[in-house]
Enzyme design. Sequence first.
Site, PDB file in Angstrom:
ATOM      1  N   HIS A  99       5.953 -36.948 -15.036  1.00  0.00           N
ATOM      2  CA  HIS A  99       7.031 -37.476 -15.778  1.00  0.00           C
ATOM      3  C   HIS A  99       7.176 -39.011 -15.097  1.00  0.00           C
ATOM      4  CE1 HIS A  99      10.591 -37.848 -17.208  1.00  0.00           C
ATOM      5  NE2 HIS A  99      11.554 -38.263 -16.608  1.00  0.00           N
TER       6      HIS A  99
ATOM      7  N   GLU B  97       2.882 -39.894 -18.818  1.00  0.00           N
ATOM      8  CA  GLU B  97       3.748 -40.592 -19.696  1.00  0.00           C
ATOM      9  C   GLU B  97       3.578 -42.037 -19.717  1.00  0.00           C
ATOM     10  OE1 GLU B  97       8.283 -39.889 -20.646  1.00  0.00           O
ATOM     11  OE2 GLU B  97       7.667 -40.378 -18.345  1.00  0.00           O
TER      12      GLU B  97
ATOM     13  N   HIS C  99      10.135 -48.890 -16.962  1.00  0.00           N
ATOM     14  CA  HIS C  99      12.233 -47.983 -17.433  1.00  0.00           C
ATOM     15  C   HIS C  99      12.927 -48.271 -17.859  1.00  0.00           C
ATOM     16  CE1 HIS C  99      14.355 -43.591 -15.842  1.00  0.00           C
ATOM     17  NE2 HIS C  99      13.430 -43.665 -16.967  1.00  0.00           N
TER      18      HIS C  99
END
Length: 436
Positions: free
Chosen positions: A233, A263, A283
């Site tokens: 993740h 990811e 992010h």
Amino acid sequence: FRMYFDEYPDEECSNCSLSLIYGRKPSLLETLDVEFPSRDMFKQWVCAITVSIKAIHRQQINYLKLRWDQVGESGTDHRSKNEILEIINLINCSLPPDDVARFWASDEFKANNALNFDQFMRIFGPLYTRPEIDMIWRKCFGEATTSVPVDRLLVDFFRDVQRDATITQEDVLRLVREKEANPEATALTLKGFTELVDDRMRNEVERHQHIHDPDIEGWMQHPLTHYFINSSHNTYLTGDQLSSDSSSEMYSMVLKSGCRCVEIDCWNGRESPNADPVPIVTHGGTLTSKIRFEDVIKEIRQSAFLNSDMPVILSLEQHCNLRQQSQQAKIMVHQFGGDNSSPGAQVMLLGSLPKDAATLPTLADVRGKILIKGNKRTDDNVEFIEEEYDQKEEELEQQAISKQNAEKILAASREAKARGIPAYGLDLSILNSVQE
């Protein structure tokens, strides 16, 4: 389950149930009791859990080897005293001084003032404690017990705890001598017991051959949804999810460690009418740094199948407009072998699954391939997401500036107080929020 079986005795049910004991600390263990509708499903779950335990151990070894390779000169497998200390620091392992001294007291280190990886693991392995196994030892044999004879090990552990009616005293004696590395041993120490329990957990499938098909090709004829997939993740992040750096090298590290699903959070990057857009990975809505999508894909191409030919799944979290998505597709087709100018053989599975497909492809069908999994975005919903992202990023930057100002004010207040000067004019509301 024991209380349940006492009240509702059912031999068929007892042969189709198991209890999973898990937790981070021996004092915080939890239990999950599972009853299966058939013996076949029970065997499949036992097999899957055992293989997972074995994979976790293999990942630990791979992780240690990865850190080992990061330190020292290339071309040599030996590491000096300072390099070994650096490796211990890299893996965030806090060893007491007496345990660290064992490395330097070993005959292998004294011979060369260095250790190779196998020598390091022989010393480090016993220091890598397993408190849950220590707890089993104390419960079975008592606090003060330092070694257990074969006959007691057979009855108190294998019979009473493991409920193993098939193992013989000769089998136990062979295991004791193997784990103690002594052909004359007749008792097992805690160190040997730790190796024994860990080894039996990792090799339960091999010990019960009836549980699984030894033909690996037969194991690969099931749809992808029938397997546990080692997944990552926010793969690109080197630290926390709010302000850490992003790095394409993280993909290489996790793929070499056995990860098969990574990811990639995709966002709009630089864009101009006369040049190709540059999609980025970050992010979104945080202060994490940004890296180029193309750098990530290049890193994946180089590392995807170095240690395994199992398929790699790229999980794309898509926040890009259609032009940037088109550029992503071009990058992946070029890097993964979809056109004549590709840098390597074709490894990307091209084309979409049929809409009426009842199952995913089998593991054998996609062996050695890269699969793309992602959500679709239109220009309309991407535009809304971009506005929300920009607003959130601006708020975070303002919060960071406010925090820095508050810290300066708080420092000035403390200095004024230390010097006996009244801290008039300071923004007390900011100070209170910082102190809280």
